[in-house]
Design an enzyme around this catalytic site. Structure first.
Site, PDB file in Angstrom:
ATOM      1  N   TRP A 152      28.990  31.691  15.220  1.00 14.60           N
ATOM      2  CA  TRP A 152      30.311  31.474  15.783  1.00 14.60           C
ATOM      3  C   TRP A 152      31.172  30.917  14.647  1.00 14.60           C
ATOM      4  CZ3 TRP A 152      32.585  33.190  19.928  1.00 14.60           C
ATOM      5  CH2 TRP A 152      33.784  32.617  20.344  1.00 14.60           C
ATOM      6  N   SER A 163      23.780  36.429  14.468  1.00 12.50           N
ATOM      7  CA  SER A 163      24.958  37.097  15.025  1.00 12.50           C
ATOM      8  C   SER A 163      25.944  36.050  15.497  1.00 12.50           C
ATOM      9  CB  SER A 163      24.571  38.020  16.184  1.00 12.50           C
ATOM     10  OG  SER A 163      24.011  39.222  15.710  1.00 12.50           O
ATOM     11  N   ILE A 219      21.728  33.047  17.286  1.00 17.90           N
ATOM     12  CA  ILE A 219      23.028  33.610  17.645  1.00 17.90           C
ATOM     13  C   ILE A 219      24.012  32.504  18.031  1.00 17.90           C
ATOM     14  CG2 ILE A 219      22.309  34.045  20.036  1.00 17.90           C
ATOM     15  CD1 ILE A 219      24.105  36.622  19.903  1.00 17.90           C
ATOM     16  N   CYS A 220      25.272  32.753  17.720  1.00 15.07           N
ATOM     17  CA  CYS A 220      26.398  31.924  18.122  1.00 15.07           C
ATOM     18  C   CYS A 220      26.323  30.537  17.485  1.00 15.07           C
ATOM     19  CB  CYS A 220      26.475  31.874  19.643  1.00 15.07           C
ATOM     20  SG  CYS A 220      28.094  31.434  20.304  1.00 15.07           S
ATOM     21  N   HIS A 221      26.164  29.473  18.270  1.00 15.45           N
ATOM     22  CA  HIS A 221      26.095  28.107  17.760  1.00 15.45           C
ATOM     23  C   HIS A 221      24.678  27.698  17.355  1.00 15.45           C
ATOM     24  CE1 HIS A 221      30.033  27.915  19.706  1.00 15.45           C
ATOM     25  NE2 HIS A 221      30.276  26.835  18.979  1.00 15.45           N
TER      26      HIS A 221
END
Length: 178
Positions: free
Chosen positions: A126, A158, A105-107
């Site tokens: 991201w 995500s 998720i994200c980075h």
């Protein structure tokens, strides 16, 4: 269902660690905190220090064979540190070699980029990682959650903490093999 959560000693976004961790526990799984050094990891709420969590195992010498899947929480500093650690990168790559599910998720896809496992895969992150993902041979999409099965394993991704509910549901489904 033993699930590895790989994080650096400092910089993990706390909610991106604790929320999926609880989802794994609620699903009857055993989350295991893995880091590059023993001791504790310092979590963050964006740029502010948050709680610390005890490391259960270190990446050096671990293999994916001991787990049913891998979760890579984000935070900007967390994956940036992980991608410079050869043991962490090898541990991540081993999940792909063995065909085990991975959720990021994200980075967190920065670590996947370093492990060179994104060629031909479609994922989200991201938004600032879109070019990095494309340069690593992946296809970036702007979606709450993306499950890619175009490879040896399921890859769940995500974009951000607001996507955690969908992320948790998808990662549990893939870890169980549903």
């Amino acid at each position: 269902m033993r699930i590895a959560f790989l994080v650096a000693p400092e910089g993990v976004e706390q909610i991106e660690l604790t929320d999926p961790w609880q989802a794994v526990r609620d699903a009857g799984g055993e989350p295991v905190l893995v880091s590059t050094r023993p001791g504790e990891v310092q979590a963050f709420h964006h740029l502010d220090k948050a709680d610390t969590f005890p490391v259960q195992e270190t990446a050096a010498g671990l293999t994916a064979a001991d787990f049913a899947g891998l979760v890579l929480p984000g935070g900007v500093a967390n994956p940036d540190q992980l991608r410079t650690d050869a043991d962490a990168v090898a541990f991540v790559r081993d999940f792909f070699t063995r065909g085990l599910p991975v959720a990021a998720i994200c980075h967190a896809p920065w670590t996947l980029i370093e492990a060179d496992v994104l060629r031909g895969r479609t994922l989200t992150s991201w938004p600032s990682l879109a070019t990095d993902i494309r340069n690593a041979g992946g296809t970036w999409v702007d979606a709450q959650v993306k499950v890619c099965t175009a490879g040896p394993n399921a890859l769940v991704t995500s974009r951000k903490p607001d996507d955690l509910k969908a992320f948790d549901e998808a990662l549990i489904e893939q870890m169980r093999g549903d």
